[in-house]
Design an enzyme around this catalytic site. Structure first.
Site, mmCIF file in Angstrom:
data_model
loop_
_atom_site.group_PDB
_atom_site.id
_atom_site.type_symbol
_atom_site.label_atom_id
_atom_site.label_comp_id
_atom_site.label_asym_id
_atom_site.label_seq_id
_atom_site.Cartn_x
_atom_site.Cartn_y
_atom_site.Cartn_z
ATOM 1 N N CYS A 161 -48.947 -95.057 65.509
ATOM 2 C CA CYS A 161 -48.257 -95.984 66.413
ATOM 3 C C CYS A 161 -46.838 -95.510 66.682
ATOM 4 O O CYS A 161 -45.924 -95.767 65.883
ATOM 5 C CB CYS A 161 -48.246 -97.399 65.834
ATOM 6 S SG CYS A 161 -47.495 -98.600 66.953
ATOM 7 N N CYS A 207 -44.281 -98.313 67.002
ATOM 8 C CA CYS A 207 -43.912 -98.946 65.728
ATOM 9 C C CYS A 207 -42.954 -98.071 64.931
ATOM 10 O O CYS A 207 -41.994 -98.561 64.345
ATOM 11 C CB CYS A 207 -45.154 -99.189 64.864
ATOM 12 S SG CYS A 207 -46.568 -99.884 65.715
ATOM 13 N N ASP A 208 -43.235 -96.777 64.869
ATOM 14 C CA ASP A 208 -42.572 -95.902 63.902
ATOM 15 C C ASP A 208 -41.635 -94.860 64.506
ATOM 16 O O ASP A 208 -40.951 -94.146 63.771
ATOM 17 C CB ASP A 208 -43.628 -95.184 63.049
ATOM 18 C CG ASP A 208 -44.484 -96.167 62.263
ATOM 19 O OD1 ASP A 208 -43.956 -97.216 61.867
ATOM 20 O OD2 ASP A 208 -45.681 -95.885 62.052
#
Length: 311
Positions: free
Chosen positions: A134, A137-138
């Site tokens: 992701c 997300c990261d």
């Protein structure tokens, strides 16, 4: 046989949020956690983009907080998974992996999706230590660092472009001698100075002491001029697609060609009255914890309204 007004299948942000809303509406829901209690967020380390956690929160901790909140209002949360459903008539019948049969007046499906991996042992070894599925997300953790994105489709191009705004350099590792992405996405990637596309490359493995420090690649695998290449990277992002966890519902509900459950007019409703969907099992686009939680709320409100209207 047990009976319930509301059965929730799945336990990520969508399932737990549905449980919080359904239990506060006195529906006394039963929730099955599935094979991965807490969903995909338990595979990540720190979550920094969920509102209300100004300093970030560990993904596992956040899911435990949501579970505790659902239990506080009376949700009957169970480990194990639903392995078979019969949606031929209401009340709907389901069976869990222990053989128990449950009849439910309404069902909320929040089974999520699973990121596809290459199948390398190193992906598990470095999970949360440089390997991610992701970028949204990261990606923030790789500011001014070097990362690689695996894949050649629209998702891979979107991830590479997103990461290129944060990272110093982005490699795209592409199996084929071309990108599968749409022309406009291809053009954007080609024009971005800090993206380098490695065509006809496959990943053999990853290396590093306390996290990912690089990747072992092979160029033109199986050809006469096959060549092994190492690249130094800090992050390794998978962008080869997701598989929605919807197989047991396909006989009863409509899906797209990949398997994502179809909604009616953008609502959580499905073609079956009293069956609702929430989260990543019906969302091929956003796939974020906050959007999943929002649809969990919607599904529970729809279930409550449905029960009021149908007594």
């Amino acid at each position: 046989m047990e009976t319930t007004k509301c059965l929730i299948i799945g336990s990520g942000p969508a399932g737990y949020t549905a449980a919080i809303y359904a239990s506060r509406a006195n529906l006394s829901p039963i929730e099955y956690c599935g094979l991965q209690p807490g969903g995909q967020l338990t595979q990540t380390t720190e979550v920094e983009n969920f509102p209300g956690y100004p300093h970030g929160v560990d993904g596992n901790q956040m899911m435990m907080d949501l579970r505790e909140q659902a239990e506080r209002f009376g949700t009957d949360i169970r480990d194990g998974e639903i392995v078979k459903v019969d949606f031929s008539q209401r009340p709907y019948k389901v069976w869990d992996d222990a053989g128990r049969e449950i009849e439910a007046d309404t069902v909320i499906i929040a089974t999520g999706a699973s990121a596809k991996y290459l199948g390398l042992p190193d992906e598990q070894k470095y999970n949360g230590m440089g390997v991610s599925a992701c970028a949204t997300c990261d990606g923030f953790f790789y500011r001014k660092k070097t990362v690689a994105v695996v894949g050649g489709g629209d998702t891979a191009c979107e991830d590479a472009l997103y990461l290129s705004g944060l990272a110093k350099k982005v490699y795209m590792i592409v199996r084929k001698p071309f990108l599968r992405a749409s022309k406009v996405m291809q053009q954007r990637v080609m024009e971005r100075e800090n993206i380098e596309i490695l065509f006809e490359h496959n990943t053999l493995g990853l290396y590093g002491e306390d996290g990912v420090e690089g990747a072992h690649l092979v160029k033109r695998k199986g050809e006469a001029d096959e060549q092994q290449v190492d690249i130094q990277i800090d992050g390794f992002f998978l962008a080869i697609g997701h598989k929605p966890n919807t197989d047991i519902f396909k006989e009863w509900l409509e899906t797209d060609e990949v398997g994502y459950l179809k909604k009616i007019d953008g609502t959580p409703r499905t073609k079956l009255p009293g069956v609702f969907v929430a989260g990543d099992c019906a969302d091929p686009v956003y796939r974020q914890a906050i959007s999943a939680a929002g649809t969990g709320c919607q599904a529970a409100i729809e279930a409550e309204r449905f029960l009021l209207e149908n007594n």
